[in-house]
Design a protein around this motif. Structure first.
Motif, PDB file in Angstrom:
ATOM      1  N   GLU A   1      -8.388  -4.862  -6.106  1.00 29.23           N
ATOM      2  CA  GLU A   1      -9.477  -5.702  -6.620  1.00 29.23           C
ATOM      3  C   GLU A   1      -8.921  -6.644  -7.679  1.00 29.23           C
ATOM      4  O   GLU A   1      -7.978  -6.315  -8.409  1.00 29.23           O
ATOM      5  CB  GLU A   1     -10.552  -4.801  -7.239  1.00 29.23           C
TER       6      GLU A   1
ATOM      7  N   ARG B   1      -6.029 -13.496  -2.168  1.00 30.22           N
ATOM      8  CA  ARG B   1      -7.170 -12.582  -2.262  1.00 30.22           C
ATOM      9  C   ARG B   1      -7.290 -11.734  -0.990  1.00 30.22           C
ATOM     10  O   ARG B   1      -7.505 -10.518  -1.064  1.00 30.22           O
ATOM     11  CB  ARG B   1      -8.469 -13.371  -2.467  1.00 30.22           C
ATOM     12  N   ASN B   2      -7.134 -12.374   0.154  1.00 27.30           N
ATOM     13  CA  ASN B   2      -7.228 -11.632   1.414  1.00 27.30           C
ATOM     14  C   ASN B   2      -6.092 -10.623   1.547  1.00 27.30           C
ATOM     15  O   ASN B   2      -6.291  -9.497   2.017  1.00 27.30           O
ATOM     16  CB  ASN B   2      -7.209 -12.610   2.589  1.00 27.30           C
ATOM     17  N   TYR B   3      -4.921 -11.045   1.144  1.00 26.88           N
ATOM     18  CA  TYR B   3      -3.767 -10.147   1.193  1.00 26.88           C
ATOM     19  C   TYR B   3      -4.007  -8.898   0.332  1.00 26.88           C
ATOM     20  O   TYR B   3      -3.793  -7.760   0.765  1.00 26.88           O
ATOM     21  CB  TYR B   3      -2.510 -10.891   0.723  1.00 26.88           C
ATOM     22  N   LEU B   4      -4.469  -9.107  -0.904  1.00 24.58           N
ATOM     23  CA  LEU B   4      -4.690  -7.981  -1.815  1.00 24.58           C
ATOM     24  C   LEU B   4      -5.833  -7.095  -1.324  1.00 24.58           C
ATOM     25  O   LEU B   4      -5.783  -5.862  -1.448  1.00 24.58           O
ATOM     26  CB  LEU B   4      -4.978  -8.500  -3.222  1.00 24.58           C
ATOM     27  N   SER B   5      -6.870  -7.710  -0.782  1.00 25.96           N
ATOM     28  CA  SER B   5      -7.999  -6.937  -0.264  1.00 25.96           C
ATOM     29  C   SER B   5      -7.548  -5.974   0.829  1.00 25.96           C
ATOM     30  O   SER B   5      -7.996  -4.818   0.892  1.00 25.96           O
ATOM     31  CB  SER B   5      -9.072  -7.889   0.270  1.00 25.96           C
ATOM     32  N   LYS B   6      -6.630  -6.426   1.686  1.00 26.71           N
ATOM     33  CA  LYS B   6      -6.114  -5.569   2.758  1.00 26.71           C
ATOM     34  C   LYS B   6      -5.368  -4.356   2.203  1.00 26.71           C
ATOM     35  O   LYS B   6      -5.273  -3.326   2.868  1.00 26.71           O
ATOM     36  CB  LYS B   6      -5.190  -6.373   3.667  1.00 26.71           C
ATOM     37  N   HIS B   7      -4.831  -4.516   1.015  1.00 21.03           N
ATOM     38  CA  HIS B   7      -4.080  -3.421   0.392  1.00 21.03           C
ATOM     39  C   HIS B   7      -4.909  -2.654  -0.643  1.00 21.03           C
ATOM     40  O   HIS B   7      -4.365  -1.867  -1.415  1.00 21.03           O
ATOM     41  CB  HIS B   7      -2.799  -3.957  -0.243  1.00 21.03           C
ATOM     42  N   GLY B   8      -6.229  -2.901  -0.656  1.00 20.88           N
ATOM     43  CA  GLY B   8      -7.111  -2.142  -1.533  1.00 20.88           C
ATOM     44  C   GLY B   8      -7.026  -2.512  -2.994  1.00 20.88           C
ATOM     45  O   GLY B   8      -7.262  -1.666  -3.866  1.00 20.88           O
TER      46      GLY B   8
ATOM     47  N   THR C   1      -8.678   3.636  -6.900  1.00 14.38           N
ATOM     48  CA  THR C   1      -8.852   2.192  -7.089  1.00 14.38           C
ATOM     49  C   THR C   1      -7.588   1.557  -7.659  1.00 14.38           C
ATOM     50  O   THR C   1      -6.742   2.226  -8.255  1.00 14.38           O
ATOM     51  CB  THR C   1     -10.026   1.906  -8.044  1.00 14.38           C
TER      52      THR C   1
ATOM     53  N   ASP D   1      -7.190 -18.095  -1.774  1.00 19.92           N
ATOM     54  CA  ASP D   1      -7.888 -17.245  -0.798  1.00 19.92           C
ATOM     55  C   ASP D   1      -6.891 -16.399  -0.015  1.00 19.92           C
ATOM     56  O   ASP D   1      -7.171 -15.240   0.323  1.00 19.92           O
ATOM     57  CB  ASP D   1      -8.708 -18.111   0.157  1.00 19.92           C
TER      58      ASP D   1
ATOM     59  N   ASP E   1       0.821  -1.210   0.000  1.00 21.39           N
ATOM     60  CA  ASP E   1       0.000   0.000   0.000  1.00 21.39           C
ATOM     61  C   ASP E   1       0.856   1.263   0.000  1.00 21.39           C
ATOM     62  O   ASP E   1       0.468   2.282  -0.576  1.00 21.39           O
ATOM     63  CB  ASP E   1      -0.995  -0.005   1.159  1.00 21.39           C
TER      64      ASP E   1
END
Length: 603
Positions: free
Chosen positions: A251, A242-249, A227, A239, A174
């Protein structure tokens, strides 16, 4: 007699060309990202020509077929194109047209050029577009005709993606994304499109295995000021990722969705995109109403300047590589076993694999004995694999990937007694390497400013080398990285990159005597701050590679006292860093290899 399979493939391709109304079809060697190395899935040029070299372009018309490649591959291409009906065009030779010149000669009113726009670089494709327009011809860049006839095409590897933890990357994703957004604001860009796999992997702190020798993931990325979308094959994203990337905003969307998404950008959108690093279809997906800001990716310079954590790790990677390479040299020099070019390269790789956190080779090694060493990018095959005899030179250029970084080293080894001329050439290359490694220079200098320092000892002997003197090195990415480099000439349209503390660049002068031998000596250099005074901030280099040079090939009497001081100081560092990790017999051998040399005394 069985028909040549290449002739069968060409006939099938021409049927497709006829079906789509294409008169001239161009097949490059690249993937959708202008990558230096490509997976088997994207080797369409190899499939349609039978030529397996890494560089080349095929052009097929209804009557003719040609392959363009450079001097590294003339002999190989000549053999592999036999009985295929494909003509070899030796790039750079007198009276040989370029691909563009040949295509222009085949064009005319109503003719059509075709290629797969996903694997054709935008810059090159725009040249063909211009040529077609000038002659009243058309261009079709949507169809992968080779893919339509390639029935047993290899799949893209489903390699595992892993997060490069902050203890290795030194900066969370991030933070990196925020820095890129600041660069976008400076350019007044609304959208930034990234296709360079190394830039994307660096930005997201992710690594994979979709292409050989470079641990990256086939993907695209599009950022706005709010975005960030990563376009990747969903089947390979776990998964955890996906969770790692979601934490860093970040998609996730499907790999090919980028083309349709770009088409929906509103009129007037300012898009930052580096045309040198995107494919033609990607560029053409941008609506004509958008404003294209054609600039280098901000990530290019960001990833080139290594942070403190990366630098600490890179030193550790080189300690490991230096141990492996030194053990390899010990076996070569003590004659412990009979080796060929291929088996020697395998042994070096086995030495490297013993080191913790080793992730494999950073490029296909060059292990070139005798006359093969004069071929700058030689690659041994089963047909050319030469035994390593106790005479002449052996040139070995190899490197590895570690969690702590990427290495690239070349040593030329005296395998027996040498002539005075051979020693003189080796000593000149060594002097060239040392002069660049120990250079001190004012901040603001570029690699072009320093190149002559390296070449001057060779010019004194009336010799030179035709390749670049050095390239940037990625951190667990491509071993060849920009924008920093040591070069003699500035390519047309290129802006030289200022050398900055934190940049890692190779130092690799050489001499190549055709039909006889080649000599190249390569270390990696870390740019660091030196003293500052009334003239400004001075910079210098720290040598990262710690592997001995070959005393048996050195003429100390042809070195000045300063060069000998540099060599002795370097060898002392080699022994102090590597020696403690070697078995006693090998450590004693290294001690002798790194003993002080005195002016006027050679072995």
């Amino acid at each position: 007699m069985r028909e040549n399979p290449i002739c069968v493939r060409l006939a099938a391709l021409r049927e497709k060309m006829l079906e789509y109304g294409i008169d001239i079809y161009i097949v490059p060697s690249s993937d959708c990202h202008e990558s230096e190395y490509v997976s088997a899935h994207f080797r369409a040029r190899e499939y349609i020509t039978g030529f397996t070299g890494s560089a080349g372009t095929a052009v097929i018309t209804m009557e003719e077929a040609g392959l363009w490649t450079d001097g590294r591959y003339f002999l190989q291409a000549e053999g592999q194109l036999k009985r295929s009906g494909i003509r070899l065009y030796r790039m750079g030779e007198p009276d040989v047209p370029t691909v563009r010149e040949y295509v222009e000669s085949q064009l005319g009113q109503g003719k059509c050029i075709g290629f797969d726009g996903r694997v054709m670089g935008a810059s090159k494709a725009l040249e063909f577009e211009q040529a077609a327009r000038a002659q009243g011809a058309s261009l079709l860049a949507l169809e992968d005709l080779v893919g339509m006839i390639w029935t047993d095409r290899p799949d893209i590897p489903d390699a595992e993606i892993f997060v490069l933890e902050e203890c290795y990357s030194g900066e969370p994703a991030d933070n990196k994304i925020a820095r890129v957004r600041c660069a976008m604001e400076e350019q007044r860009a609304d959208v930034h499109v990234l296709a360079s796999l190394c830039d994307i992997s660096w930005l997201l702190n992710l690594r994979g295995g979709d292409i050989p020798c470079v641990p990256v993931v086939l993907s695209f990325l599009v950022m706005t000021l709010r975005t960030c979308v990563w376009y990747v094959r969903p089947s390979i994203v776990t998964d955890e990722i996906r969770n790692y990337l979601s934490k860093h905003g970040v998609e996730i969307r499907g790999y090919d969705e980028i083309y349709s998404d770009l088409k929906t950008l509103p009129a007037g959108t300012r898009v930052l995109v580096d045309r040198k690093n995107v494919n033609y279809r990607l560029l053409k997906s941008l609506p004509v109403s958008t404003v294209v800001i054609d600039q280098s990716n901000p990530t290019e310079i960001m990833k080139a300047v290594k942070n403190e954590t990366e630098i600490k790790n890179i030193r550790e990677a080189h300690r490991k590589e230096s141990i492996a390479f030194t053990r390899f040299l010990y076996r070569l020099k003590t004659g412990k076993a009979n080796l060929t070019e291929l088996s020697a390269a395998e042994y070096l790789d086995a030495c490297r694999a013993e080191q913790e956190h080793c992730l494999g080779q950073s490029f296909t090694p060059i292990c070139a004995y005798g006359a093969h060493g004069a071929i700058v990018h030689y690659s041994a095959t089963a047909e050319t694999d030469a035994p390593i005899l106790q005479e002449n030179f052996l040139l070995v250029d190899a490197g590895g990937h570690y969690l702590e970084g990427t290495t690239d080293t070349t040593r030329t080894i005296a395998m027996g007694s040498l002539s005075l001329k051979q020693k003189r050439m080796y000593t000149a290359v060594l002097r060239a390497n040392l002069r660049l490694a120990y250079a001190k220079f004012l901040k603001g200098a570029t690699g072009y400013s320093l190149d002559a320092l390296c070449r001057e000892p060779l010019w004194q002997l009336g010799v030179d080398f035709k390749h670049g003197t050095g390239h940037g090195v990625g951190y667990l990415l491509n071993v060849h990285e920009g924008p920093n480099a040591f070069r003699l000439r500035i390519p047309k349209g290129e802006e030289p990159a200022e050398l900055q503390p934190g940049m890692v660049t190779t130092d690799e002068p050489g001499v190549y005597i055709a039909g006889d031998y080649g000599i190249r000596l390569e270390n990696e250099l870390l740019c660091v701050e030196g003293p500052s005074n009334e003239y400004g901030q001075f910079l210098e280099f720290e040598i990262l590679t710690l592997i001995p040079f070959d005393r048996a090939a050195i003429l100390p009497e042809e070195m000045d006292s300063e060069e000998l001081r540099w060599l002795n100081a370097y060898h002392q560092r080699v022994y102090e860093t590597v020696g403690p990790y070697l078995p006693e017999e090998e450590r004693e051998w290294l001690k002798a290899c790194t003993a002080r040399l005195q002016l006027g005394k050679s072995e």
